[in-house]
Structure formats: C-alpha cells, structure tokens
Motif scaffolding. Structure first.
Motif, PDB file in Angstrom:
ATOM      1  N   VAL A   1       0.834  -1.197   0.000  1.00 31.28           N
ATOM      2  CA  VAL A   1       0.000   0.000   0.000  1.00 31.28           C
ATOM      3  C   VAL A   1       0.873   1.253   0.000  1.00 31.28           C
ATOM      4  N   THR A   2       0.393   2.282  -0.685  1.00 30.77           N
ATOM      5  CA  THR A   2       1.174   3.515  -0.829  1.00 30.77           C
ATOM      6  C   THR A   2       0.795   4.555   0.227  1.00 30.77           C
ATOM      7  N   THR A   3       0.406   4.090   1.405  1.00 32.11           N
ATOM      8  CA  THR A   3       0.032   4.992   2.492  1.00 32.11           C
ATOM      9  C   THR A   3       1.225   5.413   3.348  1.00 32.11           C
ATOM     10  N   GLY A   4       2.409   4.896   3.012  1.00 30.46           N
ATOM     11  CA  GLY A   4       3.623   5.285   3.718  1.00 30.46           C
ATOM     12  C   GLY A   4       4.396   6.307   2.913  1.00 30.46           C
ATOM     13  N   VAL A   5       5.711   6.139   2.851  1.00 32.37           N
ATOM     14  CA  VAL A   5       6.552   7.111   2.151  1.00 32.37           C
ATOM     15  C   VAL A   5       7.015   6.621   0.779  1.00 32.37           C
ATOM     16  N   PHE A   6       6.622   5.405   0.388  1.00 31.89           N
ATOM     17  CA  PHE A   6       7.077   4.835  -0.877  1.00 31.89           C
ATOM     18  C   PHE A   6       5.931   4.807  -1.885  1.00 31.89           C
ATOM     19  N   ASN A   7       6.278   5.084  -3.157  1.00 29.87           N
ATOM     20  CA  ASN A   7       5.251   5.044  -4.191  1.00 29.87           C
ATOM     21  C   ASN A   7       5.102   3.630  -4.761  1.00 29.87           C
TER      22      ASN A   7
END
Length: 284
Positions: free
Chosen positions: A245-251
């Motif tokens: 999931v892209t809810t952190g700092v990584f795309n």
C-alpha cells in the motif's frame, strides 16, 4: 443406524443419524461406508505491518510514545541525547534502528550489541508507562478503512489475522490496543516482530510458524500487507502474497520494483476499499 459427520457452514463438524442402504453379494449383506470426516477449513494468514500501513503519524507529536521510548533508551543506557530521526528508519526493525542511531553517534558495534537487550528493556519499560498514562496513541491515527477491514476479517473463520512489523512485539500490541483495534486480531496474538529478528525478511516465516505453535495448525496460504519495499521482500521470503500500500513514504513503482516475482505483489493506494482488499487476498 450409523453416525455420519457433516460440515456446518462454519467448518465445525456435527453428527447426524442416517440409515445406510445395504446390498447383497452372494448372500452377504454389504453396507456402504459412512461419510468421511469433514476436512478442516483451510486458513489464510493475513499479517499487517503497523506504521504506515494500519496507522499514520500525525501532528507535532507524531508517533510520540514510540519515538520517546527510543530516546529514553539512548539516554538511560548510553547517556546520549538523541532521537531516531537522525537516520532513515522507514521499513527497518527496532533493533536495527537502535544500531543505526548509535553508530551515527560513534558507538562501537560491539558495545551496541552488548547493550541491545538493555536498550529494548528500557524501551519496553517506557512503553508500559505510556500505556498506563494513556498517551500511547498520541500522534497516531488509524488509516482509512482499517477499522472496517479488521472488523470484516474478525468475522470470518477462514482467516488468521496478525502483525508482522519491525516494532518490538509489546510496543506493536500497545499501539493496537491504544487505538482500539487490538481485539480484532486472532487470539492468542500471532505475528513476527522486531524483537524476534533484526532481519525483517524472517518475520513472515516466523508468523506462519507461530500458527502451528499457538493455534495447532498450518495455514494453507499467507498474505502480508505493508507499505515499504522491505515488506514486499519479507512477504516473498515467507512464501506470502505481498499486498503493498502507498500509504507510507514509498510510491507504487518502488514497491513493485522490490519484488523479484512481479506477479506476487499487488499494489493498492490504501485499505479503504474493503472488498477490493478481500479480493486481493483471495477472500472474495
């Protein structure tokens, strides 16, 4: 009259009476065999990373109690006033974060690891105090869809729900309890944690093994949900599907690129669409 075993919708066998027809062969009566015991319901293990996947840090006191636990340990054990933001730490495990911060301040490798248990003990002592004082959830929020997803999974009998995170185990569960979702995870608690191994790649495997040790069965498949490239790698290493999931700092591109087998990773923009998550986990 014979007993036969049939499966109920929830997979629990129950017994009914039935009369089996007999046929004769050369004057001998041969009775048909009763039905076999219903097979156990196959289980899917679904593990979640914590920070950036289930929860996010918010405000001026973002992830305060966890960060303060680190700072407390650095001061008490090494007499160093510092914090974890002096190094990049997303996707790491707590013990490796401790190592990296102390290395940043020039502490020798041997000293770091000789005192690692003192540091983790100091972190846990601080965490317990934060939980008792009621500020373990300060600077943290549950991400959209998480409450609904965990509730939906808790209602199913074909899943085991746990954590795989770089957090020390007790810190991870303190966060879940403080944010009101700890009760939605399988009991006894299942997972793999930064207190188990420094290498995040081992943690999904550890969670699968704990299903055998704690629950008495081996899961038929596994899915790991996380927001960092290390989560994707941990899923692959542990024989699990990676739901990134892209809810952190990584795309999405960085998450997809972390997978050796691109067909083994599903990238989503979050967990808000519960039905889409269930489909990605093979549960809908």
């Amino acid at each position: 009259r014979m007993h036969s075993c049939v499966g109920t919708p929830n997979g629990t066998p129950h017994f009914t009476h039935r009369t089996h027809r007999s046929r004769t062969t050369r004057g001998r009566a041969i009775r048909s065999a009763p039905d076999a015991m219903a097979a156990p319901l196959p289980k899917t293990l679904i593990t979640f990373d914590v920070d950036g996947t289930l929860i996010k840090s918010v405000g001026t006191h973002a992830n305060k109690f966890h960060k303060d636990a680190f700072a407390h340990a650095f001061k008490v054990v090494h007499d160093i006033d510092t914090n974890i933001d002096v190094i990049p730490h997303h996707g790491s495990t707590d013990q490796l974060v401790v190592e990296a911060v102390l290395k940043h301040h020039g502490v020798p490798h041997d000293v770091v690891w000789a005192k690692m248990s003192e540091c983790t003990d100091a972190m846990l002592a601080y965490a317990y105090g934060a939980a008792v004082a009621g500020f373990a959830a300060t600077g943290l929020e549950i991400l959209p869809g998480v409450q609904e997803l965990l509730t939906a999974l808790a209602a199913r009998e074909d899943v085991v729900v746990g954590l795989v995170t770089g957090n020390l185990e007790r810190i991870a569960w303190i966060k879940m309890k403080a944010l009101g979702v700890e009760h939605l995870f399988t009991k006894p608690n299942i997972g793999g944690f930064g207190s188990d191994r420094t290498d995040r790649g081992e943690l999904v495997h550890i969670a699968r093994q704990r299903c055998i040790e704690k629950l008495g069965f081996e899961v038929s498949r596994a899915v790991h949900v996380g927001d960092t490239p290390n989560d994707v790698k941990a899923a692959e290493h542990g024989g699990a599907i990676a739901l990134a999931v892209t809810t952190g700092v990584f795309n999405g591109e960085a998450l997809k690129d972390a997978a050796e087998d691109k067909g083994n990773v599903v990238v989503m923009d979050g967990l808000s669409d519960v039905n889409a998550v269930l489909r990605a986990c093979g549960l809908a």
